[in-house]
Design an enzyme around this catalytic site. Sequence first.
Site, PDB file in Angstrom:
ATOM      1  N   GLU A 191       0.826  -1.212   0.000  1.00  0.00           N
ATOM      2  CA  GLU A 191       0.000   0.000   0.000  1.00  0.00           C
ATOM      3  C   GLU A 191       0.859   1.260   0.000  1.00  0.00           C
ATOM      4  OE1 GLU A 191      -0.133  -2.662   1.945  1.00  0.00           O
ATOM      5  OE2 GLU A 191      -2.053  -2.901   2.959  1.00  0.00           O
ATOM      6  N   LEU A 243       9.464 -41.291   6.968  1.00  0.00           N
ATOM      7  CA  LEU A 243       8.968 -39.970   7.393  1.00  0.00           C
ATOM      8  C   LEU A 243       7.639 -39.647   6.705  1.00  0.00           C
ATOM      9  CD1 LEU A 243       9.246 -37.345   8.928  1.00  0.00           C
ATOM     10  CD2 LEU A 243      10.835 -36.509   7.182  1.00  0.00           C
ATOM     11  N   PRO A 252      10.248 -43.158   2.602  1.00  0.00           N
ATOM     12  CA  PRO A 252       8.998 -43.828   2.964  1.00  0.00           C
ATOM     13  C   PRO A 252       8.645 -43.785   4.450  1.00  0.00           C
ATOM     14  CG  PRO A 252      10.689 -45.409   2.263  1.00  0.00           C
ATOM     15  CD  PRO A 252      11.217 -44.050   1.944  1.00  0.00           C
ATOM     16  N   THR A 281      10.133 -45.088  -5.681  1.00  0.00           N
ATOM     17  CA  THR A 281      10.963 -43.890  -5.639  1.00  0.00           C
ATOM     18  C   THR A 281      12.443 -44.219  -5.803  1.00  0.00           C
ATOM     19  OG1 THR A 281      11.103 -44.026  -3.249  1.00  0.00           O
ATOM     20  CG2 THR A 281       9.326 -42.679  -4.154  1.00  0.00           C
ATOM     21  N   ALA A 302      15.478 -51.370  -5.593  1.00  0.00           N
ATOM     22  CA  ALA A 302      15.753 -52.064  -4.338  1.00  0.00           C
ATOM     23  C   ALA A 302      17.191 -51.790  -3.899  1.00  0.00           C
ATOM     24  CB  ALA A 302      15.513 -53.561  -4.503  1.00  0.00           C
ATOM     25  N   SER A 351      18.451 -44.091  -7.341  1.00  0.00           N
ATOM     26  CA  SER A 351      17.259 -43.285  -7.626  1.00  0.00           C
ATOM     27  C   SER A 351      17.543 -42.100  -8.542  1.00  0.00           C
ATOM     28  CB  SER A 351      16.667 -42.768  -6.316  1.00  0.00           C
ATOM     29  OG  SER A 351      17.567 -41.864  -5.720  1.00  0.00           O
ATOM     30  N   THR A 406      16.809 -40.516   3.892  1.00  0.00           N
ATOM     31  CA  THR A 406      17.111 -39.860   2.612  1.00  0.00           C
ATOM     32  C   THR A 406      18.529 -39.299   2.601  1.00  0.00           C
ATOM     33  OG1 THR A 406      14.785 -39.320   2.329  1.00  0.00           O
ATOM     34  CG2 THR A 406      16.339 -38.045   1.009  1.00  0.00           C
ATOM     35  N   SER A 440       4.757 -41.428   8.377  1.00  0.00           N
ATOM     36  CA  SER A 440       4.381 -40.817   9.658  1.00  0.00           C
ATOM     37  C   SER A 440       3.576 -39.543   9.435  1.00  0.00           C
ATOM     38  CB  SER A 440       5.622 -40.469  10.488  1.00  0.00           C
ATOM     39  OG  SER A 440       6.375 -41.620  10.740  1.00  0.00           O
TER      40      SER A 440
HETATM   41  C1  AOF Z   1       3.456  -7.265   4.389  1.00  0.00           C
HETATM   42  N1  AOF Z   1       3.336  -6.603   3.208  1.00  0.00           N
HETATM   43  O1  AOF Z   1       2.225  -5.364   1.785  1.00  0.00           O
HETATM   44  C2  AOF Z   1       1.173  -5.976   3.792  1.00  0.00           C
HETATM   45  C3  AOF Z   1       1.294  -6.688   5.032  1.00  0.00           C
HETATM   46  O2  AOF Z   1       6.347  -6.505  10.241  1.00  0.00           O
HETATM   47  P1  AOF Z   1       5.632  -5.748   9.171  1.00  0.00           P
HETATM   48  O3  AOF Z   1       5.490  -4.310   9.494  1.00  0.00           O
HETATM   49  O4  AOF Z   1       6.217  -5.965   7.808  1.00  0.00           O
HETATM   50  O5  AOF Z   1       4.140  -6.308   9.129  1.00  0.00           O
HETATM   51  C4  AOF Z   1       3.835  -7.558   8.611  1.00  0.00           C
HETATM   52  C5  AOF Z   1       2.335  -7.757   8.666  1.00  0.00           C
HETATM   53  O6  AOF Z   1       1.647  -6.710   7.977  1.00  0.00           O
HETATM   54  C6  AOF Z   1       1.861  -9.025   8.005  1.00  0.00           C
HETATM   55  O7  AOF Z   1       1.851 -10.106   8.917  1.00  0.00           O
HETATM   56  C7  AOF Z   1       0.442  -8.682   7.592  1.00  0.00           C
HETATM   57  O8  AOF Z   1      -0.433  -8.917   8.685  1.00  0.00           O
HETATM   58  C8  AOF Z   1       0.456  -7.180   7.372  1.00  0.00           C
HETATM   59  N2  AOF Z   1       0.291  -6.757   5.950  1.00  0.00           N
HETATM   60  N3  AOF Z   1       2.463  -7.307   5.276  1.00  0.00           N
HETATM   61  O9  AOF Z   1       4.495  -7.818   4.648  1.00  0.00           O
HETATM   62  C9  AOF Z   1       2.239  -5.963   2.873  1.00  0.00           C
HETATM   63  N4  AOF Z   1       0.055  -5.313   3.470  1.00  0.00           N
HETATM   64 ZN    ZN Z   2       0.660  -2.744   5.988  1.00  0.00          ZN
END
Ligand code: AOF
Ligand code: ZN
Length: 350
Positions: A46, A288, A286, A155, A158, A162, A190, A291
């Site tokens: 933003e 991990l 296989p 995967t 025997a 692989s 692995t 599980s």
């Molecule tokens: C982002 N990028 O464009 C928007 C986010 O630690 P900050 O200040 O970077 O905040 C991270 C949080 O901000 C993220 O968990 C989310 O909730 C909000 N929005 N975050 O990294 C963005 N708009």
């Molecule tokens: Zn933000």
Amino acid sequence: MARALELARRGMATTHPNPRVGCVIVRGDRVVGEGYHQRAGEPHAERLALSQAGGAARGATAYVTLEPCCHTGRTPPCTDALLAAGIARVVAAMEDPDARVRGRGLEALRTAGVAVDVGLMEGEAARLNRGFISRAVRARPFVVAKAGISLDGRTALASGESQWITGAAARADVQRLRAVMGAVMTGTGTIRADDPRLTVHEGAPRQPLRVVVTSSLAIPPDARILAGDADLMVLTTTDGPHGDRLRASGAEVVAVGGAPGQVDLAAGLGALAARGVNDVLVEAGPTLLASLLDQGLIDELRLYVAPMLLGNGRPLADFTLAKLSGARAWRYDEVRSVGRDLRLILTPET
Ligand code: AOF
Ligand code: ZN
């Protein structure tokens, strides 16, 4: 919003642990500002779009792929920036699941007199940040298990051989997938059988965290995973003398408990989420895999099927079903060719 999503995707491999977010500011029928989040600590989508729009933001509409934040994290609240710029309407694709936001960003905008709509292209937006959402809502990462298999589900031979069952195009596809994941996980079987590095090719913007699950901590000292400059985390039951040896070679050793010989996988995933890992790619053998499947911890299966039969080889997952009716059903979400192989993407049938 489609354009905002396209912008957000540019941050696919770099925003971890933050979400991928794009923003487009429209005044009348003209785009006056665009932005996307690139890296944690750097400005949110933003703010970048607003600074491009300048004075043209007054009275304009902001399309954002995620609800604007209203908290101070590494950066100040976007709601304040939108209000200060005089944005008249905000269209968000989805609410932010982050506990610090969860609707409060939209509420703050509404209270200040901004027209707010939410839900436009929500499915696409949620898919883009499925890992971020998983971590915020379930406190564990989104888990994708990947394997290269033969037509008869093997995967490896025997003998253990692989390399390579799948073709070059499929292996390049896996490299691209690794590059956008927060972590790549494997087990000691692995490591012994294939000695993988689990890194992304040179020139990648970042390396995912590499994770080895091991109850014994018996990773051979010359294993290639212990070299290289990508971070390595070892998840184990209880710490021991081998732990110090691994730490000395630069690994982070985390004891998460579990029955003897059985690392508590749910706790391990919790530890990864706590460290900011949104999504994990499991590239394991296989044991991990069985599980994880048994505990319902796999959210997506991604199988590359090579056009060959391998007979009595290593199975994808090592478990025995007593009754066919006990088989868990998966749904094919995607079936397509990648080079000479098939790529199958499946999710658990709910
Ligand atoms: C982002 N990028 O464009 C928007 C986010 O630690 P900050 O200040 O970077 O905040 C991270 C949080 O901000 C993220 O968990 C989310 O909730 C909000 N929005 N975050 O990294 C963005 N708009
Ligand atoms: Zn933000």
